[in-house]
Write a protein that holds these residues in place. Structure first.
Motif, PDB file in Angstrom:
ATOM      1  N   GLY A  31       0.781  -1.233   0.000  1.00 39.24           N
ATOM      2  CA  GLY A  31       0.000   0.000   0.000  1.00 39.24           C
ATOM      3  C   GLY A  31       0.809   1.276   0.000  1.00 39.24           C
ATOM      4  O   GLY A  31       0.237   2.368  -0.112  1.00 39.24           O
ATOM      5  N   ASP A  32       2.137   1.187   0.130  1.00 42.11           N
ATOM      6  CA  ASP A  32       2.970   2.389   0.152  1.00 42.11           C
ATOM      7  C   ASP A  32       2.962   3.109  -1.195  1.00 42.11           C
ATOM      8  O   ASP A  32       2.749   2.504  -2.248  1.00 42.11           O
ATOM      9  N   THR A  33       3.229   4.413  -1.138  1.00 44.96           N
ATOM     10  CA  THR A  33       3.398   5.222  -2.339  1.00 44.96           C
ATOM     11  C   THR A  33       4.894   5.453  -2.527  1.00 44.96           C
ATOM     12  O   THR A  33       5.601   5.810  -1.579  1.00 44.96           O
ATOM     13  N   VAL A  34       5.369   5.223  -3.755  1.00 40.20           N
ATOM     14  CA  VAL A  34       6.799   5.332  -4.062  1.00 40.20           C
ATOM     15  C   VAL A  34       6.981   6.172  -5.320  1.00 40.20           C
ATOM     16  O   VAL A  34       6.055   6.299  -6.129  1.00 40.20           O
ATOM     17  N   GLY A  40       0.858   4.855 -11.214  1.00 40.71           N
ATOM     18  CA  GLY A  40      -0.320   4.009 -11.012  1.00 40.71           C
ATOM     19  C   GLY A  40      -0.044   2.899 -10.020  1.00 40.71           C
ATOM     20  O   GLY A  40       1.004   2.873  -9.362  1.00 40.71           O
ATOM     21  N   LYS A  41      -0.988   1.966  -9.915  1.00 38.64           N
ATOM     22  CA  LYS A  41      -0.848   0.829  -8.999  1.00 38.64           C
ATOM     23  C   LYS A  41      -0.106  -0.304  -9.674  1.00 38.64           C
ATOM     24  O   LYS A  41      -0.375  -0.642 -10.834  1.00 38.64           O
ATOM     25  N   HIS A  42       0.832  -0.909  -8.915  1.00 38.45           N
ATOM     26  CA  HIS A  42       1.588  -2.048  -9.430  1.00 38.45           C
ATOM     27  C   HIS A  42       1.710  -3.110  -8.344  1.00 38.45           C
ATOM     28  O   HIS A  42       1.897  -2.796  -7.170  1.00 38.45           O
ATOM     29  N   ASN A  75       1.749   2.152  -4.922  1.00 43.17           N
ATOM     30  CA  ASN A  75       1.194   3.249  -5.719  1.00 43.17           C
ATOM     31  C   ASN A  75       2.362   4.088  -6.182  1.00 43.17           C
ATOM     32  O   ASN A  75       3.100   4.650  -5.367  1.00 43.17           O
ATOM     33  N   VAL A  76       2.568   4.156  -7.493  1.00 39.79           N
ATOM     34  CA  VAL A  76       3.694   4.892  -8.056  1.00 39.79           C
ATOM     35  C   VAL A  76       3.248   6.302  -8.422  1.00 39.79           C
ATOM     36  O   VAL A  76       2.282   6.487  -9.172  1.00 39.79           O
TER      37      VAL A  76
END
Length: 185
Positions: A82-85, A154-156, A181-182
């Motif tokens: 769930g982290d954003t990177v 986006g989501k990966h 979440n990129v």
């Protein structure tokens, strides 16, 4: 009397016996300590108590229950589900229960290397199945414990999968899938 060292095969003096696979560690430690325990019966009481305490300490310290993390697993150390990177990010990863070894070192029991699989349809590669070499399957065959990915915003879904020197997966037990979440560039 000389000092006795308890080492696993292939380890060097002073290295940690906890680097051995847990199943081998228990057997090797029992074999190493067994002669001491048998000899306790023949010793006077004070020496017997001292040796029993020492043997118990060795078994407790080297037991798989004291090893870091769950037995036989892989995990990310710097990112969680769930982290954003950012779009370019270095993922760091670890393994427990087995040891890292370069693919070039050949097939060795209890060793392997990491792979990252991007947006795979399944959560892991089945045990014994070879991990493909393509754009979505990143191989870290030099025994790296980190790898950089550049992903579109986006989501990966990223799966960390451990495999042997032939890139044959160790299966579900050695897989960890997270969703990240990129951010846009």
């Amino acid at each position: 009397r000389g000092r006795q060292e308890f080492r696993t095969s292939g380890s060097s003096p002073g290295s940690s016996p906890l680097s051995a696979p847990a199943s081998l560690l228990s057997a090797r430690m029992m074999i190493a300590v067994l002669p001491t325990l048998v000899g306790l019966v023949l010793q006077p009481m004070p020496r017997r108590e001292a040796l029993a305490s020492a043997a118990a300490a060795v078994l407790t310290v080297a037991s798989p229950a004291c090893a870091k993390g769950p037995k036989n697993s892989v995990y990310f150390t710097n990112v969680k589900d769930g982290d954003t990177v950012p779009s370019t990010f270095t993922y760091k990863f670890e393994v427990t229960g087995y040891a890292l070894s370069p693919a070039a070192a050949g097939l060795k029991e209890g060793t392997g290397h990491h792979h990252m699989i991007i947006d795979a349809p399944t959560a892991f590669v089945k045990s014994g199945e070879a991990i493909p070499m393509d754009a979505t399957h990143k191989h870290y065959g030099k025994a790296q414990s980190e790898g950089e990915l550049e992903l579109e915003p986006g989501k990966h879904k990223i799966t960390l999968q451990f495999a042997n020197a032939y890139h044959e997966s160790y299966g579900k037990e050695f897989a960890k899938t997270i969703t990240v979440n990129v951010n846009g560039a």
